[in-house]
Structures are given as C-alpha cells and as structure tokens.
Design a protein around this motif. Sequence first.
Motif, short mmCIF file in Angstrom:
data_model
loop_
_atom_site.label_atom_id
_atom_site.label_comp_id
_atom_site.label_asym_id
_atom_site.label_seq_id
_atom_site.Cartn_x
_atom_site.Cartn_y
_atom_site.Cartn_z
N ALA A 181 -4.83 -1.70 -15.83
CA ALA A 181 -3.41 -2.03 -15.98
C ALA A 181 -2.67 -1.48 -14.76
N PRO A 182 -2.81 -2.11 -13.59
CA PRO A 182 -2.21 -1.58 -12.36
C PRO A 182 -0.69 -1.52 -12.45
N LEU A 183 -0.14 -0.41 -11.95
CA LEU A 183 1.31 -0.25 -11.93
C LEU A 183 1.89 -0.43 -10.53
N MET A 184 1.00 -0.57 -9.53
CA MET A 184 1.43 -0.77 -8.16
C MET A 184 0.67 -1.95 -7.54
N GLU A 185 1.36 -2.69 -6.69
CA GLU A 185 0.74 -3.76 -5.91
C GLU A 185 0.82 -3.37 -4.44
N ILE A 186 -0.30 -3.48 -3.73
CA ILE A 186 -0.37 -3.02 -2.35
C ILE A 186 -0.16 -4.17 -1.38
N ASP A 187 0.81 -3.99 -0.48
CA ASP A 187 1.08 -4.97 0.57
C ASP A 187 0.90 -4.30 1.93
N PHE A 188 0.00 -4.84 2.76
CA PHE A 188 -0.17 -4.31 4.11
C PHE A 188 0.95 -4.85 5.00
N HIS A 189 1.47 -4.01 5.88
CA HIS A 189 2.50 -4.40 6.85
C HIS A 189 1.80 -4.79 8.15
N VAL B 143 0.74 3.45 20.53
CA VAL B 143 -0.43 3.71 21.39
C VAL B 143 -0.21 5.03 22.10
N ARG B 144 -1.01 6.03 21.71
CA ARG B 144 -0.94 7.36 22.30
C ARG B 144 -2.36 7.90 22.43
N ASP B 145 -2.50 9.01 23.10
CA ASP B 145 -3.78 9.70 23.18
C ASP B 145 -3.85 10.64 21.97
N TRP B 146 -4.23 10.07 20.82
CA TRP B 146 -4.16 10.81 19.56
C TRP B 146 -5.23 11.90 19.48
N GLN B 147 -4.80 13.07 19.06
CA GLN B 147 -5.76 14.15 18.81
C GLN B 147 -6.55 13.88 17.53
N ALA B 148 -5.85 13.34 16.52
CA ALA B 148 -6.49 13.03 15.24
C ALA B 148 -5.60 12.07 14.47
N ILE B 149 -6.21 11.44 13.47
CA ILE B 149 -5.50 10.55 12.56
C ILE B 149 -5.46 11.21 11.19
N LEU B 150 -4.31 11.22 10.56
CA LEU B 150 -4.15 11.81 9.23
C LEU B 150 -4.00 10.69 8.20
N VAL B 151 -4.79 10.75 7.16
CA VAL B 151 -4.79 9.70 6.14
C VAL B 151 -4.53 10.35 4.78
N THR B 152 -3.48 9.91 4.12
CA THR B 152 -3.11 10.50 2.83
C THR B 152 -3.38 9.58 1.65
N SER B 153 -4.06 8.47 1.89
CA SER B 153 -4.47 7.59 0.79
C SER B 153 -5.56 6.65 1.29
N ALA B 154 -6.35 6.15 0.34
CA ALA B 154 -7.38 5.18 0.69
C ALA B 154 -6.74 3.90 1.23
N ASN B 155 -5.59 3.54 0.69
CA ASN B 155 -4.92 2.33 1.18
C ASN B 155 -4.45 2.48 2.62
N GLY B 156 -4.10 3.70 3.02
CA GLY B 156 -3.75 3.94 4.41
C GLY B 156 -4.92 3.67 5.33
N ALA B 157 -6.10 4.13 4.92
CA ALA B 157 -7.31 3.89 5.71
C ALA B 157 -7.61 2.39 5.78
N ARG B 158 -7.45 1.69 4.67
CA ARG B 158 -7.73 0.25 4.65
C ARG B 158 -6.71 -0.51 5.50
N GLU C 195 -13.65 8.57 2.05
CA GLU C 195 -14.66 7.53 1.84
C GLU C 195 -14.19 6.19 2.40
N ALA C 196 -12.91 5.88 2.19
CA ALA C 196 -12.36 4.63 2.70
C ALA C 196 -12.37 4.62 4.23
N ALA C 197 -12.08 5.77 4.84
CA ALA C 197 -12.10 5.85 6.30
C ALA C 197 -13.51 5.65 6.84
N ARG C 198 -14.49 6.26 6.19
CA ARG C 198 -15.88 6.09 6.63
C ARG C 198 -16.32 4.64 6.47
N ALA C 199 -15.93 4.04 5.34
CA ALA C 199 -16.29 2.63 5.10
C ALA C 199 -15.66 1.72 6.14
#
Length: 252
Positions: free
Chosen positions: A29-37, A44-59, A84-88
């Motif tokens: 019974a999903p309460l949220m619908e995910i829309d990619f922007h 575009v930068r010389d990123w030291q690292a990427i921070l991901v706070t949700s699986a949907n962010g990684a996707r 796991e989403a980032a590795r996938a």
Amino acid sequence: MRLLVTRPEADAGKLMAALAGNGHEAVLAPLMEIDFHDAAELPVRDWQAILVTSANGARALAARGEAAALKAVPVFAVGHASAEAARAAGFSHVRSADGDVEALADLVSAELSPDAGPLLHVAGSVTAGDLQVMLGVKGFEVVRAVLYEARPVRFLPDVAHAALEARDVDGVLLYSPRTARLFMTLVHEAGLDGALAGVEAFCLSGAVAADAAGRDGEGALFRRVHVAERPEQPALIELVNKTALAARDDLT
C-alpha cells in the motif's frame, strides 16, 4: 501477521519477499510515488565523494547519463538499502553508515577531509536532516542536487482502506517520519482512526515512532508502537518476527 507495507513500489520488492519468507502476508500500500527529475542540473565538479540518503537517490543518479563519469567517485550511503542501490548502479566504492543522516555525517567527518574537495549530496525534494548544515559546520562544502521527488498519495490506498475497515490487518511498517505523518493523516481522513486499535506500528527509528504516536506522544491510536533496534530493514523485520512470536506465545 498480515502487514501493510507503505514503501514506494520500487523499494518494496525485497521487503515483501523477506516478509513472505518469514511467514507473513505482506500487503503493498504505497504512500509515496517516486518521480525522477530528469532535467535537473547535476553540477560538474571534482567531487571528493557522493552522499546518498536514499535508495531512490542512487537510482535517480544512475538514470542520468552523467553518472558514467562518476562511477569511480566514492559513495557514502546512509544505510544498507541505499548502499545496495548504489552498488547495483555500478558504483565501485561504497560505504554505508548503517544508520540515519547523523550517522552518515559522522562517518563522512571521520573518513574525509574538508580540504580534499566538495561533496555531492544526491537527494529528493524533501529530506530528513540537513547534511549541508551538519557537515558545513565542520568545514565541508556540500552541494545538494535534487534529482527526484517523493510525492504523497492523496488518499489511503484502496487495499489499505479495505483491510483496516475489515479489521483484517495486524501491523503497518513505517520507514520515515514523513510517511508516518501521512499514514496517520490519511487514516483519519478516511474515518478509520478506530481501526488502528488492533494494529501494531513497526517503525524504523524513534523519530518515525514519534510521528506514529501523535504530536504529543499521548494520542497514539495503535495497539502498540515498536521501534527497530537499528534503523535498517533487517532489524525491522527481526522486530516483526519477535512480535509475531510473542503474540503466538500469548495464545498458547
């Protein structure tokens, strides 16, 4: 137990399978619908690292053509599911904080240096906690890129409405304070507050439980509100299993 799973459909598959494998009946019974922007700017930068706070962010990041050039950049994820989403998605260097946003900020502070370059935070339009503030006070430059939106549904899903109305649900799994608040609002608007008296709330964290219990913490409508020992899915499933076992023991 018969359980309502409130996660977005894209996030619910492994959870549904895990619950079924432990003998529970999971009702999606999903309460949220995910829309990619897709048109959102990805700096575009010389990123030291990427921070991901949700699986949907990684996707959402993986869906961008620019992601191919970022696969070698280290990824710091808030928990197991986002890691796991980032590795996938093909990112080769992924670290998990195995906790919440504060745990992620602590991990980043311990392992990275503010002088080594900016951090890219891949996020949704609504986030729990503010990494820019948490890490900014420690000297890090954090650039937030909003690549998706989790849109709340307007009404309680039909399957959840029917199950609650028939008093045919034992528990509900709640993963975020926002989802907990939305669930309580939709149940109230559907006139089903009383149906929660026999329902157990299984919450990923104390913050989630606080919103499930009500604003003052005294108006809880659930039979009981439970909190996982760790803010991760395996701990939540373990909590469900223990509660179900205890209920069976009470009947014998």
